[in-house]
Motif scaffolding. Structure first.
Motif, PDB file in Angstrom:
ATOM      1  N   ASN A  90       0.774  -1.129   0.036  1.00 13.34           N
ATOM      2  CA  ASN A  90       0.494   0.193  -0.007  1.00 13.34           C
ATOM      3  C   ASN A  90       0.456   1.843  -0.163  1.00 13.34           C
ATOM      4  O   ASN A  90       1.979   1.011   0.684  1.00 13.34           O
ATOM      5  N   PRO A  91       1.075   1.925  -0.585  1.00 13.46           N
ATOM      6  CA  PRO A  91       1.363   3.665  -0.942  1.00 13.46           C
ATOM      7  C   PRO A  91       1.578   4.323   0.500  1.00 13.46           C
ATOM      8  O   PRO A  91       2.463   4.605   0.766  1.00 13.46           O
ATOM      9  N   ILE A  92       0.670   4.136   0.934  1.00 12.45           N
ATOM     10  CA  ILE A  92       0.934   5.218   2.196  1.00 12.45           C
ATOM     11  C   ILE A  92       1.544   4.255   2.986  1.00 12.45           C
ATOM     12  O   ILE A  92       2.828   4.906   4.099  1.00 12.45           O
ATOM     13  N   ASN A  93       2.194   3.003   3.177  1.00  8.55           N
ATOM     14  CA  ASN A  93       3.569   2.996   3.981  1.00  8.55           C
ATOM     15  C   ASN A  93       4.485   2.760   3.656  1.00  8.55           C
ATOM     16  O   ASN A  93       5.635   1.688   4.401  1.00  8.55           O
ATOM     17  N   GLU A  94       4.544   3.490   2.648  1.00 10.98           N
ATOM     18  CA  GLU A  94       5.951   3.865   2.104  1.00 10.98           C
ATOM     19  C   GLU A  94       6.463   5.007   2.422  1.00 10.98           C
ATOM     20  O   GLU A  94       5.529   5.938   3.625  1.00 10.98           O
ATOM     21  N   LYS A  95       7.444   6.046   2.055  1.00  7.75           N
ATOM     22  CA  LYS A  95       8.313   7.308   3.239  1.00  7.75           C
ATOM     23  C   LYS A  95       8.215   8.185   2.359  1.00  7.75           C
ATOM     24  O   LYS A  95       8.025   9.136   2.842  1.00  7.75           O
ATOM     25  N   THR A 107       8.777  16.087  -5.002  1.00  6.84           N
ATOM     26  CA  THR A 107       9.232  14.813  -3.943  1.00  6.84           C
ATOM     27  C   THR A 107       7.216  15.354  -3.495  1.00  6.84           C
ATOM     28  O   THR A 107       6.731  15.491  -3.529  1.00  6.84           O
ATOM     29  N   ILE A 108       7.341  14.175  -3.003  1.00  8.62           N
ATOM     30  CA  ILE A 108       5.112  13.358  -2.720  1.00  8.62           C
ATOM     31  C   ILE A 108       6.591  12.672  -0.931  1.00  8.62           C
ATOM     32  O   ILE A 108       6.935  11.364  -1.488  1.00  8.62           O
ATOM     33  N   ARG A 109       5.551  12.983   0.069  1.00  6.48           N
ATOM     34  CA  ARG A 109       6.744  12.975   1.413  1.00  6.48           C
ATOM     35  C   ARG A 109       5.917  12.730   2.323  1.00  6.48           C
ATOM     36  O   ARG A 109       4.868  13.677   2.312  1.00  6.48           O
ATOM     37  N   LYS A 110       6.137  11.732   3.211  1.00  8.69           N
ATOM     38  CA  LYS A 110       5.328  11.647   4.619  1.00  8.69           C
ATOM     39  C   LYS A 110       6.235  12.447   5.576  1.00  8.69           C
ATOM     40  O   LYS A 110       7.314  12.067   5.845  1.00  8.69           O
ATOM     41  N   LEU A 111       5.318  13.244   6.058  1.00  8.09           N
ATOM     42  CA  LEU A 111       6.483  13.329   7.484  1.00  8.09           C
ATOM     43  C   LEU A 111       4.742  13.234   9.154  1.00  8.09           C
ATOM     44  O   LEU A 111       4.396  13.633   8.762  1.00  8.09           O
ATOM     45  N   GLY A 112       5.902  13.118   9.808  1.00  4.56           N
ATOM     46  CA  GLY A 112       4.591  12.102  10.839  1.00  4.56           C
ATOM     47  C   GLY A 112       3.910  10.935  10.403  1.00  4.56           C
ATOM     48  O   GLY A 112       4.199  10.008   9.685  1.00  4.56           O
ATOM     49  N   LEU A 163       5.507  16.878  13.514  1.00  5.91           N
ATOM     50  CA  LEU A 163       4.370  16.286  12.907  1.00  5.91           C
ATOM     51  C   LEU A 163       4.205  14.682  13.521  1.00  5.91           C
ATOM     52  O   LEU A 163       2.831  13.975  12.920  1.00  5.91           O
ATOM     53  N   GLY A 164       5.491  14.200  13.848  1.00  6.65           N
ATOM     54  CA  GLY A 164       4.978  12.839  14.634  1.00  6.65           C
ATOM     55  C   GLY A 164       4.135  13.233  16.151  1.00  6.65           C
ATOM     56  O   GLY A 164       3.679  11.965  16.710  1.00  6.65           O
ATOM     57  N   ILE A 165       4.159  13.450  16.447  1.00  7.82           N
ATOM     58  CA  ILE A 165       3.168  14.308  17.394  1.00  7.82           C
ATOM     59  C   ILE A 165       2.099  14.836  17.320  1.00  7.82           C
ATOM     60  O   ILE A 165       1.406  15.205  18.679  1.00  7.82           O
ATOM     61  N   MET A 166       1.775  15.717  16.485  1.00  7.98           N
ATOM     62  CA  MET A 166       0.217  16.005  16.019  1.00  7.98           C
ATOM     63  C   MET A 166       0.255  16.615  14.337  1.00  7.98           C
ATOM     64  O   MET A 166       0.837  15.835  13.609  1.00  7.98           O
ATOM     65  N   LYS A 167      -1.325  16.338  14.609  1.00 10.93           N
ATOM     66  CA  LYS A 167      -1.648  16.594  12.681  1.00 10.93           C
ATOM     67  C   LYS A 167      -2.237  17.440  12.437  1.00 10.93           C
ATOM     68  O   LYS A 167      -2.361  19.022  13.762  1.00 10.93           O
ATOM     69  N   VAL A 168      -1.284  18.359  10.758  1.00 13.84           N
ATOM     70  CA  VAL A 168      -2.223  19.800  10.714  1.00 13.84           C
ATOM     71  C   VAL A 168      -2.839  19.451   9.976  1.00 13.84           C
ATOM     72  O   VAL A 168      -3.248  18.469   8.914  1.00 13.84           O
ATOM     73  N   GLN A 169      -3.967  20.782   9.525  1.00 13.66           N
ATOM     74  CA  GLN A 169      -4.876  20.591   8.461  1.00 13.66           C
ATOM     75  C   GLN A 169      -5.096  21.997   7.715  1.00 13.66           C
ATOM     76  O   GLN A 169      -4.480  22.951   7.784  1.00 13.66           O
ATOM     77  N   GLN A 170      -4.900  21.249   6.389  1.00 18.62           N
ATOM     78  CA  GLN A 170      -5.176  22.652   5.321  1.00 18.62           C
ATOM     79  C   GLN A 170      -6.208  23.199   5.358  1.00 18.62           C
ATOM     80  O   GLN A 170      -7.134  22.898   3.984  1.00 18.62           O
ATOM     81  N   GLN A 171      -6.355  24.933   5.084  1.00 20.15           N
ATOM     82  CA  GLN A 171      -7.729  25.137   5.135  1.00 20.15           C
ATOM     83  C   GLN A 171      -7.817  25.432   3.609  1.00 20.15           C
ATOM     84  O   GLN A 171      -9.339  25.734   3.118  1.00 20.15           O
TER      85      GLN A 171
END
Length: 247
Positions: A90-95, A107-112, A163-171
Motif C-alpha cells: 500500500n503506498p501509504i506504507n512507504e516513506k 517529491t511526495i513525502r510522508k512527514l509524521g 508532525l509525529g506528535i500532531m496533525k495539521v489541517q489545510q484550509q
C-alpha cells in the motif's frame, strides 16, 4: 506547516528542489549536482526532454538523482515495475516518492503520519490524505509521469518530529507559482472559468500558464473526493503546460 521545508521553483533547478524537499533541508546546490552530472549542459538537458524516458540522456540524468541520494543511503525503485508491484505494498506504507515528467522532478513525502505534495511549482506544501494518495499516484502515471519509491532511512528533520506528535489541517490548497500574478495581470487577457480557455493577446508561454491556471480552478465546488481527482488532473496537466518554461 511552517516546519516543513519547501523550496519553490527557481530557474531550472527542479532537480535540486526535488532532492532538498525530499531530504527537508538545503543539502544540494546547483554546483553539487553539476559535479555529479559531470557538468551536463543545457543542450544535453534539452535532449533528455526530447528523447523521453527511454533515452540514454534520460537514464544519465536519472543516474545523477540516484547518485545524489546514494550519499544518504537511499535508493530509487520504479513504482510500476513488475517486481515492485508484485509486493502489493500500500503506498501509504512507504516513506516518499519522486515523480518525473520530462525535465520536471518533484517529491511526495510522508512527514509524521501525513503525506505532502512538495512540488516546487506550488506556493507551499499540499496536504494529501491517505485515501487520495493512491488515486493521485495513479493519475500521475496515467498522465505520463515516472514514479520512483524512495527506500532507506531519510535524515531526521524538524517537520518529522513536530508532525509525529500532531496533525495539521489545510484550509486552503496552495496555488501554483504565478497564479496570483496571472489573475491580476493587466495585459488585457481574460481567464474564463469552466472550459479553461484563455482569450487575449499573450505570448505562447503565458498562454500555456493561464490554461493550467484555468484547469486548477475547475471543479473546486464539487464534493471532496471529486475535487481531489480534479486536483490530481490539474497537477499533472500543469507539468505539461509549465515544463517548457520552467524545467
Amino acid at each position: 506547516m511552517e516546519s516543513i521545508f519547501h523550496e519553490k521553483q527557481e530557474g531550472s533547478l527542479c532537480a535540486q528542489h526535488c532532492l532538498n524537499n525530499l531530504l527537508q533541508g538545503e543539502y544540494f546546490t546547483p554546483v553539487d549536482l553539476s559535479s555529479i552530472a559531470h557538468q551536463l549542459d543545457e543542450e544535453e538537458r534539452m535532449r533528455m526532454a526530447e528523447g523521453g524516458m527511454g533515452s540514454e540522456e534520460y537514464r544519465t540524468f536519472l543516474q545523477v538523482i540516484s547518485n545524489a541520494l546514494s550519499v544518504w543511503g537511499l535508493e530509487l525503485i520504479l513504482f510500476n515495475s513488475r517486481e515492485y508491484q508484485s509486493l502489493m505494498i500500500n503506498p501509504i506504507n512507504e516513506k516518499a516518492f519522486i515523480c518525473n515528467y520530462k525535465e520536471h522532478w518533484f517529491t511526495i513525502r510522508k512527514l509524521g503520519q501525513q503525506w505532502f505534495n512538495l512540488n516546487s511549482l506550488l506556493t507551499g506544501p499540499e496536504l494529501i490524505s491517505d485515501t487520495y494518495l493512491a488515486l493521485f499516484l495513479a493519475q500521475l502515471q496515467q498522465e505520463g509521469y515516472s514514479i520512483f519509491v524512495i527506500r532507506g532511512n531519510l535524515p531526521e528533520c524538524d517537520a518529522e518530529q513536530i508532525l509525529g506528535i500532531m496533525k495539521v489541517q489545510q484550509q486552503q490548497r496552495p496555488k501554483l507559482i504565478g497564479e496570483d500574478e496571472a489573475q491580476s495581470s493587466g495585459q488585457g487577457s481574460v481567464l474564463e472559468a469552466g472550459p479553461g480557455v484563455v482569450e487575449g493577446v499573450v505570448d505562447e508561454d503565458e498562454e500555456e500558464l493561464r490554461k493550467a491556471l484555468a484547469l486548477s480552478r475547475q471543479g473546486m465546488e464539487v464534493e471532496d473526493e471529486e475535487a481531489d481527482l480534479r486536483r490530481a488532473i490539474q497537477l499533472s496537466m500543469q507539468g505539461k503546460a509549465l515544463l517548457g518554461k520552467q524545467p
